[in-house]
Design a protein around this motif. Structure first.
Motif, PDB file in Angstrom:
ATOM      1  N   ALA A 131      -3.128   1.729   7.934  1.00 21.79           N
ATOM      2  CA  ALA A 131      -3.195   3.054   8.560  1.00 21.79           C
ATOM      3  C   ALA A 131      -2.025   3.227   9.528  1.00 21.79           C
ATOM      4  O   ALA A 131      -1.504   2.249  10.076  1.00 21.79           O
ATOM      5  N   ILE A 132      -1.637   4.483   9.724  1.00 21.28           N
ATOM      6  CA  ILE A 132      -0.598   4.831  10.698  1.00 21.28           C
ATOM      7  C   ILE A 132      -1.224   5.823  11.674  1.00 21.28           C
ATOM      8  O   ILE A 132      -1.795   6.843  11.268  1.00 21.28           O
ATOM      9  N   SER A 133      -1.132   5.502  12.972  1.00 17.92           N
ATOM     10  CA  SER A 133      -1.680   6.393  13.998  1.00 17.92           C
ATOM     11  C   SER A 133      -0.553   6.983  14.838  1.00 17.92           C
ATOM     12  O   SER A 133       0.527   6.425  14.946  1.00 17.92           O
ATOM     13  N   ASP A 134      -0.852   8.149  15.419  1.00 16.18           N
ATOM     14  CA  ASP A 134       0.083   8.835  16.314  1.00 16.18           C
ATOM     15  C   ASP A 134      -0.277   8.441  17.737  1.00 16.18           C
ATOM     16  O   ASP A 134      -1.361   8.779  18.227  1.00 16.18           O
ATOM     17  N   PRO A 185      -4.795   9.783  17.013  1.00 12.80           N
ATOM     18  CA  PRO A 185      -5.365  10.077  15.684  1.00 12.80           C
ATOM     19  C   PRO A 185      -4.686   9.276  14.587  1.00 12.80           C
ATOM     20  O   PRO A 185      -3.466   9.044  14.615  1.00 12.80           O
ATOM     21  N   VAL A 186      -5.465   8.848  13.600  1.00  9.34           N
ATOM     22  CA  VAL A 186      -4.923   8.204  12.398  1.00  9.34           C
ATOM     23  C   VAL A 186      -4.486   9.320  11.449  1.00  9.34           C
ATOM     24  O   VAL A 186      -5.319  10.119  11.009  1.00  9.34           O
ATOM     25  N   ALA A 190       0.840  -1.198   0.000  1.00 10.36           N
ATOM     26  CA  ALA A 190       0.000   0.000   0.000  1.00 10.36           C
ATOM     27  C   ALA A 190       0.870   1.241   0.000  1.00 10.36           C
ATOM     28  O   ALA A 190       2.048   1.194   0.375  1.00 10.36           O
ATOM     29  N   THR A 191       0.294   2.352  -0.429  1.00  7.03           N
ATOM     30  CA  THR A 191       0.906   3.673  -0.307  1.00  7.03           C
ATOM     31  C   THR A 191      -0.040   4.526   0.520  1.00  7.03           C
ATOM     32  O   THR A 191      -1.206   4.710   0.151  1.00  7.03           O
ATOM     33  N   LEU A 192       0.453   5.038   1.658  1.00  2.00           N
ATOM     34  CA  LEU A 192      -0.382   5.793   2.575  1.00  2.00           C
ATOM     35  C   LEU A 192      -0.134   7.292   2.409  1.00  2.00           C
ATOM     36  O   LEU A 192       1.007   7.725   2.222  1.00  2.00           O
TER      37      LEU A 192
END
Length: 232
Positions: A205-208, A222-223, A125-127
């Motif tokens: 997804a990447i979340s903080d 947050p994502v 994937a490319t986020l």
């Protein structure tokens, strides 16, 4: 002359790209043979640069190139003159082999290096984000682990962590681990269960998150980046 860290890093990048030539390439081989850290630097650059090839559009090979290759590989052999005897052909071949062997022995020998097979990457994937210029490439390595790379320098606050999530067909997120960047890339060592989950992912997804990651099985922060899983 002692090379600076900036110089060795730049040379490592050129070695990964294959642009070192002549005396510079030979000197780099000698330096790498004496310092394994340089080999690791080249591997890091290869891991960072390899996913970028997936962003480039495919370019068809010109017909003339294929014709040239076929001409070299499959051209009809040139017949020998009829008056040359079988013994003469064997003698000529033997002399040619002897000359080639003598030339090979006369050439200066290069230091022996042991190479390991390069890891192959499959884009998952490319986020991206509406509010960030950064783009994250998620790839599965041929050894089963996941590689994460970002196209720009990313500075994560010291008291926060980035966490990668795989969201399955039912909408349930599964943590794939904490992203710890080294020169804009990171490798996540997945368990057998996590590798199995990759086959059912619809969104990454990447979340903080707080330092060390979410304290539960769901994103608590947050994502900030997301993207659909690539179709295999």
């Amino acid at each position: 002359m002692q090379l600076s860290n900036e110089m060795t890093d730049a040379l490592s990048a050129e070695a990964a790209l294959g642009t070192l030539r002549g005396a510079a390439a030979k000197r780099w081989q000698r330096l790498s043979a004496a310092d394994s850290k340089l080999i690791d630097q080249v591997a890091s650059w290869e891991q960072l640069l390899a996913p970028m090839a997936n962003w480039l559009p495919e370019t068809p090979v010109p017909t003339g190139v294929w014709n040239g290759i076929e001409q070299v590989l499959f051209a009809a052999p040139v017949p020998l003159p009829a008056r040359r005897s079988t013994n003469a052909r064997w003698i000529g071949a033997t002399l040619a082999m002897a000359a080639s062997l003598g030339l090979w022995l006369a050439l200066p020998s290069a230091p022996t290096t042991i190479s390991t097979p390069a890891l192959q990457l499959k884009t998952l994937a490319t986020l991206s984000s509406e509010h960030q210029l950064a783009r994250w490439q998620i790839s599965q390595r041929s050894d089963g682990q996941v590689s994460v790379s970002v196209n720009v320098a990313w500075q994560q606050p010291a008291n926060r962590s980035l966490q990668l999530w795989a969201i399955d067909t039912e909408g349930t997120p599964h943590s794939l681990g904490i992203i710890t960047l080294v020169e804009q890339s990171s490798t996540l060592n997945l368990s057998v269960t996590q590798r199995d989950q990759l086959s059912r992912v619809t969104v990454f997804a990447i979340s903080d998150e707080p330092l060390g990651g979410s304290l539960n099985a769901l994103p608590s922060g947050p994502v900030i980046f997301s993207g659909k899983a690539s179709k295999s």
